[in-house]
Design a protein around this motif. Sequence first.
Motif, PDB file in Angstrom:
ATOM      1  N   MET A   1     -12.448  -1.871  -2.478  1.00  0.00           N
ATOM      2  CA  MET A   1     -11.799  -2.223  -3.743  1.00  0.00           C
ATOM      3  C   MET A   1     -11.563  -0.960  -4.564  1.00  0.00           C
ATOM      4  O   MET A   1     -12.446  -0.131  -4.715  1.00  0.00           O
ATOM      5  N   ILE A   2     -10.359  -0.843  -5.065  1.00  0.00           N
ATOM      6  CA  ILE A   2     -10.000   0.351  -5.834  1.00  0.00           C
ATOM      7  C   ILE A   2      -9.531  -0.065  -7.230  1.00  0.00           C
ATOM      8  O   ILE A   2      -8.679  -0.946  -7.364  1.00  0.00           O
ATOM      9  N   TYR A   3     -10.093   0.560  -8.227  1.00  0.00           N
ATOM     10  CA  TYR A   3      -9.584   0.369  -9.580  1.00  0.00           C
ATOM     11  C   TYR A   3      -8.570   1.455  -9.841  1.00  0.00           C
ATOM     12  O   TYR A   3      -8.795   2.619  -9.503  1.00  0.00           O
TER      13      TYR A   3
ATOM     14  N   VAL B   1      -1.164   2.941  -9.072  1.00  0.00           N
ATOM     15  CA  VAL B   1      -1.224   1.697  -8.316  1.00  0.00           C
ATOM     16  C   VAL B   1      -0.541   1.844  -6.954  1.00  0.00           C
ATOM     17  O   VAL B   1      -1.041   1.360  -5.940  1.00  0.00           O
ATOM     18  N   GLU B   2       0.563   2.577  -6.899  1.00  0.00           N
ATOM     19  CA  GLU B   2       1.262   2.798  -5.623  1.00  0.00           C
ATOM     20  C   GLU B   2       0.365   3.535  -4.640  1.00  0.00           C
ATOM     21  O   GLU B   2       0.286   3.201  -3.463  1.00  0.00           O
ATOM     22  N   LEU B   3      -0.310   4.533  -5.156  1.00  0.00           N
ATOM     23  CA  LEU B   3      -1.209   5.333  -4.339  1.00  0.00           C
ATOM     24  C   LEU B   3      -2.336   4.474  -3.784  1.00  0.00           C
ATOM     25  O   LEU B   3      -2.663   4.535  -2.597  1.00  0.00           O
ATOM     26  N   ALA B   4      -2.913   3.655  -4.642  1.00  0.00           N
ATOM     27  CA  ALA B   4      -4.020   2.798  -4.222  1.00  0.00           C
ATOM     28  C   ALA B   4      -3.571   1.827  -3.135  1.00  0.00           C
ATOM     29  O   ALA B   4      -4.287   1.598  -2.158  1.00  0.00           O
TER      30      ALA B   4
ATOM     31  N   VAL C   1      -3.656   0.308   2.741  1.00  0.00           N
ATOM     32  CA  VAL C   1      -2.915   0.070   3.981  1.00  0.00           C
ATOM     33  C   VAL C   1      -3.342   1.067   5.055  1.00  0.00           C
ATOM     34  O   VAL C   1      -3.580   0.712   6.208  1.00  0.00           O
ATOM     35  N   ASP C   2      -3.469   2.330   4.672  1.00  0.00           N
ATOM     36  CA  ASP C   2      -3.842   3.376   5.623  1.00  0.00           C
ATOM     37  C   ASP C   2      -5.257   3.186   6.151  1.00  0.00           C
ATOM     38  O   ASP C   2      -5.541   3.421   7.313  1.00  0.00           O
ATOM     39  N   ASP C   3      -6.174   2.792   5.268  1.00  0.00           N
ATOM     40  CA  ASP C   3      -7.582   2.716   5.652  1.00  0.00           C
ATOM     41  C   ASP C   3      -7.933   1.423   6.366  1.00  0.00           C
ATOM     42  O   ASP C   3      -8.787   1.406   7.244  1.00  0.00           O
ATOM     43  N   TYR C   4      -7.317   0.324   5.984  1.00  0.00           N
ATOM     44  CA  TYR C   4      -7.753  -0.974   6.497  1.00  0.00           C
ATOM     45  C   TYR C   4      -6.689  -1.686   7.314  1.00  0.00           C
ATOM     46  O   TYR C   4      -6.955  -2.714   7.913  1.00  0.00           O
TER      47      TYR C   4
END
Length: 53
Positions: free
Chosen positions: A1-3, A9-12, A17-20
Amino acid sequence: MIYCCEDHVELALDVIVDDYFVAPKLEKIEDPGKAESGCEYCGKLAVYMVANG
Ligand SMILES: [Zn+2]
């Protein structure tokens, strides 16, 4: 989870997507004053919460 804030928000979303390899779930934080932490990237008030799935 990223705040994250509005700016990151685009980066998060990309990071999730890249990590999971799943579609991220984006949730707006209705009351930013209650957010547990600031933006992961710049420390500003978090406006969105990005979850993996
Ligand atoms: Zn930020």
